[in-house]
Design an enzyme around this catalytic site. Structure first.
Site, PDB file in Angstrom:
ATOM      1  N   ARG A  74      44.766  43.512  45.188  1.00 48.55           N
ATOM      2  CA  ARG A  74      45.609  42.414  44.253  1.00 48.55           C
ATOM      3  C   ARG A  74      46.356  42.842  43.635  1.00 48.55           C
ATOM      4  O   ARG A  74      47.671  41.883  43.581  1.00 48.55           O
ATOM      5  CB  ARG A  74      44.694  41.219  43.183  1.00 48.55           C
ATOM      6  CG  ARG A  74      43.567  41.105  44.331  1.00 48.55           C
ATOM      7  CD  ARG A  74      42.307  40.065  42.813  1.00 48.55           C
ATOM      8  NE  ARG A  74      42.031  41.644  42.220  1.00 48.55           N
ATOM      9  CZ  ARG A  74      41.078  40.635  41.433  1.00 48.55           C
ATOM     10  NH1 ARG A  74      41.482  39.833  40.775  1.00 48.55           N
ATOM     11  NH2 ARG A  74      40.842  42.106  39.952  1.00 48.55           N
ATOM     12  N   ASN A 108      39.863  37.953  44.588  1.00 46.03           N
ATOM     13  CA  ASN A 108      38.834  38.412  45.289  1.00 46.03           C
ATOM     14  C   ASN A 108      37.678  36.838  45.367  1.00 46.03           C
ATOM     15  O   ASN A 108      37.960  36.005  44.398  1.00 46.03           O
ATOM     16  CB  ASN A 108      38.089  39.274  44.549  1.00 46.03           C
ATOM     17  CG  ASN A 108      39.114  41.136  44.026  1.00 46.03           C
ATOM     18  OD1 ASN A 108      39.438  41.173  44.828  1.00 46.03           O
ATOM     19  ND2 ASN A 108      38.960  41.702  42.969  1.00 46.03           N
TER      20      ASN A 108
END
Length: 129
Positions: A54, A72
């Site tokens: 990320r 996520n």
């Protein structure tokens, strides 16, 4: 500044109408495909959690001047949305499909809900917790 905003607005309108196929090109005015704004959702499969995926996605998106988000999922994947000029979105899609973070391993990248947009829905690229 106002004149520039007006030109940008006119450019976006022409790009949108051009994408719809209903605008003839004005003489001496060419609208590059890269000026058209695109929105696309993505989901990345593989070893993409616990490897700073990320963080690297956010950094790459910002570097390219894109906006959107990344998070996520409970399925062990990473998902999000990208928005920006077509050429930059395509570059980011390739990055998501082939590079990712240094310790990640990408098995598959799904892209869907791709559409031309008139304006960006986000002001930056966020990591959603």
């Amino acid at each position: 500044v106002q004149a520039t905003a007006c030109l940008v607005g006119a450019g976006l309108l022409l790009a949108f109408l051009g994408a719809l196929g209903c605008a003839g090109r004005a003489p001496g005015l060419s609208m590059a495909e890269g000026d058209t704004l695109l929105s696309v959702d993505y989901e990345i499969f593989g070893k993409v959690q616990g490897v700073f995926f990320r963080k690297y996605t956010q950094a790459e998106g910002k570097k390219l001047g894109l906006v959107g988000w990344v998070q996520n999922t409970d399925r062990g994947t990473v998902q999000g949305q990208l928005q920006g000029p077509i050429s930059k979105v395509r570059h980011m899609q390739e990055w998501l499909e082939t590079r990712g973070s240094p310790k990640s391993h990408i098995d598959k990248a799904n892209f869907n809900n791709e559409k031309v947009i008139l304006k960006l829905d986000y002001s930056d690229f966020q990591i959603v917790k």
